[in-house]
Write a protein that holds these residues in place. Structure first.
Motif, PDB file in Angstrom:
ATOM      1  N   MET A  83       0.494  -1.369  -0.315  1.00  9.01           N
ATOM      2  CA  MET A  83      -0.194  -0.120   0.134  1.00  9.01           C
ATOM      3  C   MET A  83       1.083   1.329  -0.404  1.00  9.01           C
ATOM      4  O   MET A  83       0.297   1.939   0.521  1.00  9.01           O
ATOM      5  N   SER A  84       2.147   1.058   0.091  1.00  8.00           N
ATOM      6  CA  SER A  84       3.425   2.067   0.029  1.00  8.00           C
ATOM      7  C   SER A  84       3.122   3.281  -1.370  1.00  8.00           C
ATOM      8  O   SER A  84       3.214   4.115  -1.586  1.00  8.00           O
ATOM      9  N   ASP A  85       2.169   2.514  -2.652  1.00 15.75           N
ATOM     10  CA  ASP A  85       1.906   3.336  -3.451  1.00 15.75           C
ATOM     11  C   ASP A  85       1.267   4.340  -3.291  1.00 15.75           C
ATOM     12  O   ASP A  85      -0.061   3.764  -3.464  1.00 15.75           O
ATOM     13  N   PRO A  86       1.530   5.445  -3.959  1.00 15.10           N
ATOM     14  CA  PRO A  86       0.688   6.837  -3.820  1.00 15.10           C
ATOM     15  C   PRO A  86      -0.476   6.574  -4.432  1.00 15.10           C
ATOM     16  O   PRO A  86      -1.687   7.525  -4.096  1.00 15.10           O
ATOM     17  N   VAL A  87      -0.817   6.156  -6.009  1.00 19.79           N
ATOM     18  CA  VAL A  87      -1.824   6.253  -6.581  1.00 19.79           C
ATOM     19  C   VAL A  87      -2.958   5.408  -6.047  1.00 19.79           C
ATOM     20  O   VAL A  87      -4.132   5.259  -5.699  1.00 19.79           O
ATOM     21  N   VAL A  88      -2.387   4.023  -5.267  1.00 24.90           N
ATOM     22  CA  VAL A  88      -3.187   2.998  -5.179  1.00 24.90           C
ATOM     23  C   VAL A  88      -3.455   3.231  -3.541  1.00 24.90           C
ATOM     24  O   VAL A  88      -5.386   2.739  -3.091  1.00 24.90           O
ATOM     25  N   ALA A  89      -2.905   3.803  -2.787  1.00 28.83           N
ATOM     26  CA  ALA A  89      -3.536   4.962  -1.226  1.00 28.83           C
ATOM     27  C   ALA A  89      -4.434   6.094  -1.530  1.00 28.83           C
ATOM     28  O   ALA A  89      -5.852   5.687  -1.280  1.00 28.83           O
ATOM     29  N   ALA A  90      -4.994   6.426  -2.983  1.00 25.27           N
ATOM     30  CA  ALA A  90      -5.134   7.585  -2.912  1.00 25.27           C
ATOM     31  C   ALA A  90      -6.509   6.855  -3.393  1.00 25.27           C
ATOM     32  O   ALA A  90      -7.604   7.089  -3.047  1.00 25.27           O
ATOM     33  N   LYS A  91      -6.341   6.205  -4.425  1.00 29.75           N
ATOM     34  CA  LYS A  91      -7.970   5.012  -4.765  1.00 29.75           C
ATOM     35  C   LYS A  91      -8.375   4.600  -4.136  1.00 29.75           C
ATOM     36  O   LYS A  91      -9.621   4.754  -3.455  1.00 29.75           O
ATOM     37  N   LYS A  92      -7.893   4.006  -2.771  1.00 24.36           N
ATOM     38  CA  LYS A  92      -8.754   3.284  -1.476  1.00 24.36           C
ATOM     39  C   LYS A  92      -9.409   4.349  -0.461  1.00 24.36           C
ATOM     40  O   LYS A  92     -10.003   3.770   0.492  1.00 24.36           O
ATOM     41  N   ASP A  93      -8.679   5.710  -0.156  1.00 23.96           N
ATOM     42  CA  ASP A  93      -8.848   6.144   0.338  1.00 23.96           C
ATOM     43  C   ASP A  93     -10.007   6.289  -0.198  1.00 23.96           C
ATOM     44  O   ASP A  93     -11.106   6.828   0.833  1.00 23.96           O
ATOM     45  N   ALA A  94     -10.358   7.157  -1.546  1.00 17.01           N
ATOM     46  CA  ALA A  94     -11.569   7.790  -2.453  1.00 17.01           C
ATOM     47  C   ALA A  94     -12.897   6.806  -1.677  1.00 17.01           C
ATOM     48  O   ALA A  94     -14.376   7.009  -1.775  1.00 17.01           O
ATOM     49  N   GLY A  95     -11.834   5.061  -1.954  1.00 17.54           N
ATOM     50  CA  GLY A  95     -13.138   3.711  -2.161  1.00 17.54           C
ATOM     51  C   GLY A  95     -13.479   4.496  -0.898  1.00 17.54           C
ATOM     52  O   GLY A  95     -15.170   4.150  -0.465  1.00 17.54           O
ATOM     53  N   ILE A  96     -12.928   4.428   0.542  1.00 14.00           N
ATOM     54  CA  ILE A  96     -14.181   4.318   1.442  1.00 14.00           C
ATOM     55  C   ILE A  96     -14.258   5.174   1.802  1.00 14.00           C
ATOM     56  O   ILE A  96     -15.431   4.751   2.364  1.00 14.00           O
ATOM     57  N   ARG A  97     -13.798   6.396   1.207  1.00 16.00           N
ATOM     58  CA  ARG A  97     -14.438   7.602   1.580  1.00 16.00           C
ATOM     59  C   ARG A  97     -16.541   7.228   0.906  1.00 16.00           C
ATOM     60  O   ARG A  97     -17.553   7.861   1.700  1.00 16.00           O
ATOM     61  N   ALA A  98     -16.050   7.242  -0.044  1.00 16.06           N
ATOM     62  CA  ALA A  98     -17.520   7.324  -0.759  1.00 16.06           C
ATOM     63  C   ALA A  98     -18.522   5.871   0.173  1.00 16.06           C
ATOM     64  O   ALA A  98     -19.521   6.062   0.053  1.00 16.06           O
ATOM     65  N   ALA A  99     -17.641   4.894   0.631  1.00 15.15           N
ATOM     66  CA  ALA A  99     -18.280   3.897   1.158  1.00 15.15           C
ATOM     67  C   ALA A  99     -19.369   3.901   2.077  1.00 15.15           C
ATOM     68  O   ALA A  99     -19.674   3.748   2.982  1.00 15.15           O
ATOM     69  N   ASN A 100     -18.480   5.034   3.202  1.00 13.53           N
ATOM     70  CA  ASN A 100     -18.909   5.279   3.503  1.00 13.53           C
ATOM     71  C   ASN A 100     -20.386   6.530   4.144  1.00 13.53           C
ATOM     72  O   ASN A 100     -20.730   6.560   5.195  1.00 13.53           O
ATOM     73  N   MET A 101     -20.506   7.147   2.750  1.00 12.01           N
ATOM     74  CA  MET A 101     -21.883   8.213   2.611  1.00 12.01           C
ATOM     75  C   MET A 101     -23.016   7.037   2.302  1.00 12.01           C
ATOM     76  O   MET A 101     -23.931   7.435   2.420  1.00 12.01           O
ATOM     77  N   VAL A 102     -22.798   5.480   2.177  1.00 11.35           N
ATOM     78  CA  VAL A 102     -23.779   4.857   2.141  1.00 11.35           C
ATOM     79  C   VAL A 102     -24.146   4.287   3.416  1.00 11.35           C
ATOM     80  O   VAL A 102     -23.625   4.388   4.376  1.00 11.35           O
ATOM     81  N   GLU A 103     -25.797   4.533   3.562  1.00 12.10           N
ATOM     82  CA  GLU A 103     -26.632   4.221   4.516  1.00 12.10           C
ATOM     83  C   GLU A 103     -27.192   3.408   4.572  1.00 12.10           C
ATOM     84  O   GLU A 103     -27.737   2.923   3.066  1.00 12.10           O
ATOM     85  N   ASP A 104     -27.563   2.509   5.870  1.00 13.43           N
ATOM     86  CA  ASP A 104     -28.559   1.367   5.820  1.00 13.43           C
ATOM     87  C   ASP A 104     -29.696   1.043   4.552  1.00 13.43           C
ATOM     88  O   ASP A 104     -30.673   3.096   5.096  1.00 13.43           O
ATOM     89  N   GLY A 105     -30.070   0.205   4.059  1.00 11.19           N
ATOM     90  CA  GLY A 105     -31.399   0.578   2.853  1.00 11.19           C
ATOM     91  C   GLY A 105     -31.313   0.749   1.485  1.00 11.19           C
ATOM     92  O   GLY A 105     -32.446   0.483   1.136  1.00 11.19           O
ATOM     93  N   MET A 106     -30.294   1.136   1.929  1.00 11.93           N
ATOM     94  CA  MET A 106     -29.991   2.118   0.541  1.00 11.93           C
ATOM     95  C   MET A 106     -29.790   0.972  -1.312  1.00 11.93           C
ATOM     96  O   MET A 106     -29.232  -0.308  -0.836  1.00 11.93           O
TER      97      MET A 106
END
Lengths: 223, 223, 223, 223
Positions: free
Chosen positions: D1-24
């Motif tokens: 995970m030391s690759d900064p592009v991979v780390a950025a992709k992962k960060d973006a993905g996690i933040r999007a996933a955290n916007m999802v709410e129950d029942g969606m």
């Protein structure tokens, strides 16, 4: 043309094209060696007035045929072909083959099967003492999971062919998946070909072992 | 529900649905009798809390499953099914069958093959002493001409299935043609099933003779 | 041939075929009136030595072309057609049309669009003062639900076209669904055509309102 | 995970996933950044008991969803999605985008269009001041020649996307061709998107300029 492999492919292609006679309906395979044959057929059409009709095995071959000026027809109008020309990935001494690296092997088998004579054009790098390449298998996408399981039961190691400029699986011209299934050394190609075909959801497989009697193999650069 | 055929179909469907147990992965065929089974499964999910996952054999079945509240999965995730429920057009005393009037038989055979138990739901009008219906065969459009020729060589009379609210051939959910091929009385269904499958360009055929050992036939209105 | 509608169709077809000149690349629509034109083209090829190439809009038309001896080509080789001949379900006084009863309208629109002149052959029963038939719309199966919702928002009543000799939806030659969407009297065909096309997942629609300038309408039995 | 592009992709993905709410009901795009979001959604399903249903935009995403334990549904059952998560190849300051490097953009646009909110997850390498990438366009194979001609008339340079482990063109999950069409700097993305869509035979294009109002862009590693 100093590359000896390219030279061998071209030699094989030209020799196959020279077997074609006026009035023939000709199956046209897919791949670089076949395209040398098609280029030569285009020349013969222009210079000799050769009259033939081609049945292409892929979208790519259809486009090439149009470039070379080879008129096309279909199996609907001509269910019997006089001759089919195609390449192969491995050919053994009994003229059994593995095909499908280009994912066109379902239509290629239909065309080879419809032809009175099947002319296979290869360079010497495709000659093997025994077939052992992974077998390309065209699979209904719906059935991928159950087909993979059955292939494992046959002793194979199925691997989904993944796209390179496309996310996810390679899709064939027919809209299906391609699975490459390694079986190690294949002791009984005809038996394996039949066994794979018996799996529901398998639409075609790259073992060509049932048409050796009508097959002629041309190895480029070798007489 | 006074129509005795509809009553028989419903009876068969309900009896099949009652064989399903909690936790099962269930193949879901296509056609009116299967939909009675699915309606009953939907009821059991609501009233008993039955937990199942279905694998649908057609676009139509997938839509119905969603209506009845049956959650769906795929063969990719579940390559082995516990049980599959489907109809048939003809069933003989050995539990050999012809299917495919609805053009869904390619996926239906994949699903039946993947299941540990194959439950066939019919009304008594589908019972025959010997199979003799035209065999529905799914064919790669490219190969129609050569396949038709080979079917004639096998003694069949292939007829392209023509669309009614669509010009030209019926197209299956998989994008292919359906040929109905009459063979008269079929003396050896298993042999004919295998022979048809050996024709390159045949993608599936409606003879189901290789899975009789795991087949249970439920005839509606009859015990 | 005593049926006046059949006679009118034949008259329209023959008059269209007589517009074709030597050397033309001709788009070939789908349906009974077009087939009369193709029959006449086949006669002219045999008797006059007319040299043309056809681009068929459906599998059915390709088969008919082969029967009538009309050689075929593709849009890849000939992206511009000299003339296209096709039928229609409704034609208004401005030469705006609804097509698609035969589910071939996606390819038909491609071919009409590629042609310098679009010759529409109908009997007088297809002439209307204003378009009001349900609009056939080819839809990506994946997108059926969201497309249907958007069509309702446009004021339409979408109905999935169901198969007759196939369970579930009719499948087009391109592998997609066909939705028939009634809008009542269509006040602005060009606007509605554009609005439907803006819905993601719509692959083609049966309103032909953008090519009236190059359209010639031939009404059989009427001069 | 030391690759900064991979780390950025992962960060973006996690933040999007955290916007999802129950029942969606959640649209699931295709590509590496989306898969980080899906991995996180799978975790939340396991640890928080998050109840969601996903609609996948490709075969690959459907397989990944099954791996991560995300239950799937369809647009037929749920024509409106609460939120869709997807990647992009280029995003400009107005949130206009080019998508389609993975050839999944037709279904991706359907899903984005069906969603109330469209969450785009990228690394900073995808941010541009103006769109200028070649536009991926899904084309009906039948119409390739005429569509290419029309694209040139619009000022584009269409190039067929060629397969790498498949001879001839890349085929999309929907069975069609993908053309990459360079237009240089795109002054009016919305206008070009509409102009491309008006060409008969174009089934979808990779310009996303009509849904900026509901779009949220998450750039990984940047707040």
């Amino acid at each position: 043309m100093s590359d000896p492999v390219v030279a061998a492919k071209k030699d094989a292609g030209i020799r196959a094209a020279n077997m074609v006679e006026d009035g023939m309906i000709v199956g046209l395979g897919t791949g670089s060696t076949v395209f040398f044959a098609m280029e030569r057929l285009g020349e013969r059409i222009k210079t000799e007035g050769l009259r033939i009709l081609g049945v292409p095995t892929s979208n790519q071959t259809a486009m090439r045929a149009e470039e070379y000026g080879i008129p096309l027809t279909t199996l609907t109008l001509h269910p019997v072909l006089d001759l089919a020309i195609d390449g192969a990935d491995q050919v053994d001494p009994k003229k059994q083959m593995i095909k499908g690296r280009g994912a066109a092997h379902l239509r290629e088998k239909v065309v080879a099967d419809a032809a009175k004579q099947f002319v296979v054009v290869i360079d010497s790098g495709k000659e093997v003492t025994g077939l052992d390449a992974a077998v390309p298998i065209e699979v209904l996408p719906f059935a991928y999971g159950s087909v993979a399981k059955k292939l494992r039961e046959l002793g194979g190691e199925p691997v989904m062919r993944e796209g390179v400029k496309k996310d996810g699986p390679v899709i064939s011209d027919n809209g299906n998946y391609v699975v490459d299934c390694a079986f190690g050394a294949i002791a009984d190609p005809a038996g394996l070909e039949a066994a794979i075909n018996r799996i529901p959801g398998v639409l075609g497989n790259g073992i060509f072992a049932a048409m050796t009697a009508k097959t002629v193999v041309i190895v480029g650069g070798k007489r």
